[in-house]
Design a protein around this motif. Structure first.
Motif, PDB file in Angstrom:
ATOM      1  N   PRO A 118       0.858  -1.188   0.000  1.00  0.00           N
ATOM      2  CA  PRO A 118       0.000   0.000   0.000  1.00  0.00           C
ATOM      3  C   PRO A 118       0.898   1.243   0.000  1.00  0.00           C
ATOM      4  N   PRO A 119       0.656   2.188  -0.887  1.00  0.00           N
ATOM      5  CA  PRO A 119       1.534   3.362  -0.978  1.00  0.00           C
ATOM      6  C   PRO A 119       1.684   4.106   0.335  1.00  0.00           C
ATOM      7  N   VAL A 120       0.628   4.085   1.166  1.00  0.00           N
ATOM      8  CA  VAL A 120       0.722   4.772   2.457  1.00  0.00           C
ATOM      9  C   VAL A 120       1.849   4.172   3.292  1.00  0.00           C
ATOM     10  N   VAL A 121       1.957   2.848   3.257  1.00  0.00           N
ATOM     11  CA  VAL A 121       3.016   2.172   4.007  1.00  0.00           C
ATOM     12  C   VAL A 121       4.373   2.579   3.440  1.00  0.00           C
ATOM     13  N   GLY A 122       4.448   2.664   2.121  1.00  0.00           N
ATOM     14  CA  GLY A 122       5.692   3.086   1.483  1.00  0.00           C
ATOM     15  C   GLY A 122       6.072   4.489   1.915  1.00  0.00           C
ATOM     16  N   GLY A 123       5.084   5.376   1.941  1.00  0.00           N
ATOM     17  CA  GLY A 123       5.346   6.752   2.348  1.00  0.00           C
ATOM     18  C   GLY A 123       5.869   6.812   3.776  1.00  0.00           C
ATOM     19  N   ALA A 124       5.249   6.025   4.642  1.00  0.00           N
ATOM     20  CA  ALA A 124       5.684   5.995   6.040  1.00  0.00           C
ATOM     21  C   ALA A 124       7.112   5.473   6.137  1.00  0.00           C
ATOM     22  N   ALA A 125       7.406   4.414   5.370  1.00  0.00           N
ATOM     23  CA  ALA A 125       8.749   3.836   5.387  1.00  0.00           C
ATOM     24  C   ALA A 125       9.779   4.851   4.897  1.00  0.00           C
ATOM     25  N   LEU A 127       9.516   8.022   5.207  1.00  0.00           N
ATOM     26  CA  LEU A 127       9.643   8.995   6.291  1.00  0.00           C
ATOM     27  C   LEU A 127      10.656   8.512   7.337  1.00  0.00           C
ATOM     28  N   PHE A 128      10.550   7.200   7.678  1.00  0.00           N
ATOM     29  CA  PHE A 128      11.463   6.650   8.690  1.00  0.00           C
ATOM     30  C   PHE A 128      12.900   6.610   8.175  1.00  0.00           C
ATOM     31  N   ALA A 129      13.041   6.492   6.874  1.00  0.00           N
ATOM     32  CA  ALA A 129      14.385   6.352   6.310  1.00  0.00           C
ATOM     33  C   ALA A 129      15.010   7.710   6.002  1.00  0.00           C
ATOM     34  N   ILE A 130      14.280   8.534   5.251  1.00  0.00           N
ATOM     35  CA  ILE A 130      14.899   9.783   4.829  1.00  0.00           C
ATOM     36  C   ILE A 130      14.118  11.002   5.309  1.00  0.00           C
ATOM     37  N   GLY A 131      13.239  10.792   6.294  1.00  0.00           N
ATOM     38  CA  GLY A 131      12.603  11.932   6.958  1.00  0.00           C
ATOM     39  C   GLY A 131      13.663  12.687   7.762  1.00  0.00           C
ATOM     40  N   ARG A 132      13.225  13.821   8.330  1.00  0.00           N
ATOM     41  CA  ARG A 132      14.217  14.658   9.015  1.00  0.00           C
ATOM     42  C   ARG A 132      14.843  13.945  10.203  1.00  0.00           C
ATOM     43  N   ARG A 133      14.072  13.035  10.823  1.00  0.00           N
ATOM     44  CA  ARG A 133      14.617  12.261  11.933  1.00  0.00           C
ATOM     45  C   ARG A 133      14.945  10.823  11.491  1.00  0.00           C
ATOM     46  N   VAL A 157      10.470  12.256  -4.785  1.00  0.00           N
ATOM     47  CA  VAL A 157      11.018  11.025  -4.199  1.00  0.00           C
ATOM     48  C   VAL A 157       9.907   9.989  -4.016  1.00  0.00           C
ATOM     49  N   ALA A 158       8.791  10.429  -3.465  1.00  0.00           N
ATOM     50  CA  ALA A 158       7.675   9.498  -3.233  1.00  0.00           C
ATOM     51  C   ALA A 158       7.163   8.933  -4.561  1.00  0.00           C
ATOM     52  N   ASN A 159       7.050   9.805  -5.572  1.00  0.00           N
ATOM     53  CA  ASN A 159       6.579   9.359  -6.884  1.00  0.00           C
ATOM     54  C   ASN A 159       7.554   8.351  -7.505  1.00  0.00           C
ATOM     55  N   THR A 160       8.837   8.671  -7.403  1.00  0.00           N
ATOM     56  CA  THR A 160       9.836   7.774  -7.978  1.00  0.00           C
ATOM     57  C   THR A 160       9.789   6.408  -7.291  1.00  0.00           C
ATOM     58  N   PHE A 161       9.601   6.447  -5.974  1.00  0.00           N
ATOM     59  CA  PHE A 161       9.552   5.207  -5.195  1.00  0.00           C
ATOM     60  C   PHE A 161       8.455   4.268  -5.700  1.00  0.00           C
ATOM     61  N   VAL A 162       7.284   4.821  -5.978  1.00  0.00           N
ATOM     62  CA  VAL A 162       6.196   3.953  -6.426  1.00  0.00           C
ATOM     63  C   VAL A 162       6.246   3.679  -7.935  1.00  0.00           C
ATOM     64  N   ALA A 163       6.886   4.605  -8.692  1.00  0.00           N
ATOM     65  CA  ALA A 163       6.830   4.497 -10.154  1.00  0.00           C
ATOM     66  C   ALA A 163       7.970   3.675 -10.750  1.00  0.00           C
ATOM     67  N   MET A 164       9.175   3.803 -10.177  1.00  0.00           N
ATOM     68  CA  MET A 164      10.351   3.173 -10.781  1.00  0.00           C
ATOM     69  C   MET A 164      10.232   1.651 -10.959  1.00  0.00           C
ATOM     70  N   PRO A 165       9.605   0.934 -10.027  1.00  0.00           N
ATOM     71  CA  PRO A 165       9.502  -0.520 -10.226  1.00  0.00           C
ATOM     72  C   PRO A 165       8.899  -0.904 -11.573  1.00  0.00           C
ATOM     73  N   PHE A 166       7.936  -0.108 -12.055  1.00  0.00           N
ATOM     74  CA  PHE A 166       7.312  -0.426 -13.344  1.00  0.00           C
ATOM     75  C   PHE A 166       8.349  -0.371 -14.457  1.00  0.00           C
ATOM     76  N   VAL A 228       1.038  11.736   0.084  1.00  0.00           N
ATOM     77  CA  VAL A 228       0.380  12.411   1.211  1.00  0.00           C
ATOM     78  C   VAL A 228       1.070  12.055   2.529  1.00  0.00           C
ATOM     79  N   THR A 229       1.611  10.851   2.625  1.00  0.00           N
ATOM     80  CA  THR A 229       2.270  10.432   3.862  1.00  0.00           C
ATOM     81  C   THR A 229       3.656  11.069   4.007  1.00  0.00           C
ATOM     82  N   PHE A 230       4.376  11.075   2.894  1.00  0.00           N
ATOM     83  CA  PHE A 230       5.774  11.501   2.969  1.00  0.00           C
ATOM     84  C   PHE A 230       5.907  13.006   2.756  1.00  0.00           C
TER      85      PHE A 230
END
Lengths: 282, 395
Positions: A118-125, A127-133, A157-166, A228-230
């Motif tokens: 789910p893209p929301v999970v990706g966005g959250a992930a 955030l944990f990786a390259i978010g400010r904290r 970044v978020a768009n590339t994350f979901v789009a590049m796999p295709f 929206v998440t990231f």
């Protein structure tokens, strides 16, 4: 009439009316009925959208600042994500196709994960990786002051994350299908690995690369959850067209329809523009 | 010898690697082990000469191409080209394909269909010189590459086709483009892998003759890989006959024709190879003959030879040494017998004929002679072979 009934698969002779006798055979209903339902699934929503469109108010709705900002941002970020997918994804696809290394199977699974997740999970992930904290984000911020989330760059970044796999999946498949002997022939002519890749391999996979790039772009244009998440939903900064539609649905249904139509129009323009080049198969 | 010679980083463009003292041309001893298959092949090809590697499928021909091209490393032995070591597992030397400078004409040509004929041919000159020119000189590099390409387009009579795509060419044209592409890269060795196999028979006969001239355009060593004896015999100065990964016989086409060392070579080269018992110059031919699977010799058929040893022998008869006559020929000590034409096949320069009973032999005559005799399957005819043309080896 001189036409011959032909069931052998040979091209049938044409009669004076120019009708091909082979087409006279009725396609089996067992295939036609589900196909009609499927086609309806794609056509009906569009009709629903068009039926509810406030045509007279449309120009002013579309000209609204929120909409033009979102449109500009959507175009910028989706094309940027497609470009990033090409620049980073093609080498990754090449690595997955041509180089043997430990953990390749796992890496391939991780690359395709965003297609399933789910893209929301990706966005959250993200955030944990390259978010400010985040794991990488914090040292990055401390070193450069760069903050990715809640910025246009974050949307990319978020768009590339979901789009590049295709793109990676499409291009890797094409690379696997390339006749390697052509690369050997180029090497025998003195072409180094990079020359061979640039002048032989890449042109040979060009149709798949284009298809992968369009798929990636289309996926990026419609991206919602990870964005929206990231990157949040800041009008004028990170609010893309899909986010604008979502917001408008809560407050102003007519505006939501107008923005949706803009999305449909952009998508159709791009798909039709590319249609003659490669969409149609010979 | 200097062990660093030819290691992965060759000398800069223009400079040749220091020689190892072994001289010009190809000097290779190939040893490859693969699951259930091993190749052992020594090759020596002098500049300006053509060697042909002749053998059936599975003989090791493709493996030879792969190790020479650098697509497969040797397990033993070495490859040396103009004194430059390309592969030597004992010394840990392996030069990658793009630095070997070996021009290859592939079986199905492998022309780049996204490039024009001109760009295909200038691919080598462009790629070879890449890196030795600064970006500012790119333009002149490209121009120089195209000038080289144009010279080869002219040499191979490809004028007017420069801007075609390979898919728009006839088989013969594509073959010549493949040749031009390989030669334009200025290789040190020209490797031709079944260069005519993809063509139909009439084009093949035509191009086989043209190949003689095309090969002469290259003054380095040439290696022709083929399963087609006619091609090998016409084009090669020296033949390497391989079977199951091993060299069966090596020699000039003439030597191999006259003295095939095994029934296999005899069958492969179209030489008649017969076993029998020689008693003071009269060989009683065995009824069953290994090289002749579909024919049986009449009982008690005797061939006269100038060789007078006694004992079991192998007799060879060059198909060109058999003459055919409408009437019984007169004169000199020779073998004559009446027979009939089993089948005949035009091979371009010659017409190959197979005789029926009592002695099934292959015969090569000129198409003009075949015409004059009105040869056709089933036609009764007299055959004659001089006693001196029956070569004899102890069995």
């Amino acid at each position: 009439m001189t036409a011959t009934a032909d069931t052998t698969g040979r091209p049938a002779r044409r009669n004076s009316g120019g009708t091909d006798r082979r087409t006279a055979r009725r396609p089996p209903p067992a295939l036609v009925l589900p196909a009609v339902v499927a086609a309806g699934l794609f056509v009906l929503p569009l009709i629903g959208l068009l039926g509810r469109t406030p045509w007279r108010a449309l120009p002013s709705l579309v000209a609204d600042d929120t909409v033009t900002d979102a449109l500009r941002l959507s175009l910028l970020t989706s094309f940027a994500a497609a470009a990033a997918s090409i620049v980073l994804g093609v080498p990754l696809a090449w690595l997955l196709s041509r180089v043997e290394f430990w953990g390749k199977g796992l890496l391939r699974a991780l690359v395709t994960l965003p297609m399933v997740l789910p893209p929301v999970v990706g966005g959250a992930a993200l955030l944990f990786a390259i978010g400010r904290r985040g794991l990488v984000g914090e040292p990055l911020y401390e070193a450069t002051g760069l903050v990715l989330p809640f910025s246009a760059a974050g949307v990319i970044v978020a768009n590339t994350f979901v789009a590049m796999p295709f793109l990676v999946v499409t291009v890797e498949g094409a690379l696997d299908g390339v006749d390697r002997r052509y690369e050997a022939a180029a090497a025998s002519l003195g072409g180094g690995p990079l020359t061979v890749f640039r002048r032989v391999t890449l042109p040979m996979i060009a149709p798949s690369l284009r298809a992968g790039a369009v798929l990636a772009w289309a996926r990026a244009l419609g991206e919602f959850g990870a964005t929206v998440t990231f990157a949040g939903n800041l009008a004028g900064r990170t609010q893309t067209l899909p986010l604008a539609v979502f917001v408008a649905l809560e407050s102003d249904r007519d505006a939501a329809i107008a923005i949706s139509l803009v999305l449909v129009a952009i998508s159709l323009v791009v798909l039709v523009a590319l249609r003659d080049r490669w969409w149609t198969r010979p | 010898m200097n062990p660093s010679t030819g290691i992965g980083q060759p000398a800069p463009e223009g400079a040749t690697a220091p020689p190892t003292g072994a001289g010009p041309g190809l000097r290779a001893d190939l040893a490859v082990e693969r699951r259930g298959f091993s190749l052992r092949l020594p090759l020596r090809i002098e500049p300006g000469t053509t060697a042909a590697l002749l053998g059936p499928n599975g003989a090791g021909k493709s493996t030879t191409v792969e190790v020479l091209a650098g697509l497969l490393p040797l397990d033993g032995g070495r490859i040396e080209l103009d004194g430059r070591i390309l592969d030597d597992p004992d010394r840990g030397i392996f030069v990658p394909p793009d630095r070997r400078n070996i021009g290859i004409v592939f079986q199905d040509y492998l022309l780049f269909d996204h490039l024009s004929v001109l760009d295909n041919i200038s691919f080598g000159p462009t790629a070879r010189r890449a890196g030795s020119f600064p970006p500012s000189a790119r333009r002149s590099r490209r121009q120089r590459a195209e000038a080289t390409a144009h010279r080869w387009i002219e040499a191979l009579d490809l004028g007017g086709l420069e801007h075609r795509r390979p898919s728009e060419l006839s088989g013969g044209q594509a073959q010549r483009v493949a040749m031009a592409r390989a030669l334009a890269a200025a290789p040190d060795l020209l490797l031709l892998d079944e260069p005519l196999a993809a063509l139909d028979i009439s084009t093949r006969n035509e191009l086989r003759r043209a190949m003689v001239d095309h090969l002469a355009l290259f003054d380095g060593p040439r290696l022709l890989i083929t399963h087609e004896p006619a091609e090998a015999f016409l084009l090669a100065d020296e033949l390497y006959v391989v079977e199951a990964g091993h060299l069966v016989q090596r020699g000039t086409p003439e030597e191999i024709r006259r003295r095939p060392s095994t029934p296999y070579v005899a069958a492969l080269t179209g030489t008649n190879f017969l076993t029998g018992f020689n008693r003071d110059g009269a060989i009683t031919i065995d009824r069953a003959n290994g090289a002749d699977r579909d024919g049986v010799v009449a009982t008690g058929f005797v061939l006269t030879t100038s060789d007078t040893r006694t004992g079991p022998v192998r007799a060879g008869i060059d198909p060109r040494a058999v003459s055919l006559h409408a009437r019984r020929p007169e004169g000199s000590p020779r073998n004559t017998w009446q027979t009939e034409i089993d089948w005949l096949e035009p091979l371009g320069e010659t017409t190959r004929i197979r005789l029926g009973p009592p002695l099934p032999l292959l015969v090569d005559i000129t198409p003009a002679a075949a015409e004059a005799l009105h040869l056709a399957p089933g036609l009764p005819i007299w055959a004659a072979v001089k006693a001196t043309e029956v070569t004899v080896h102890p069995a």
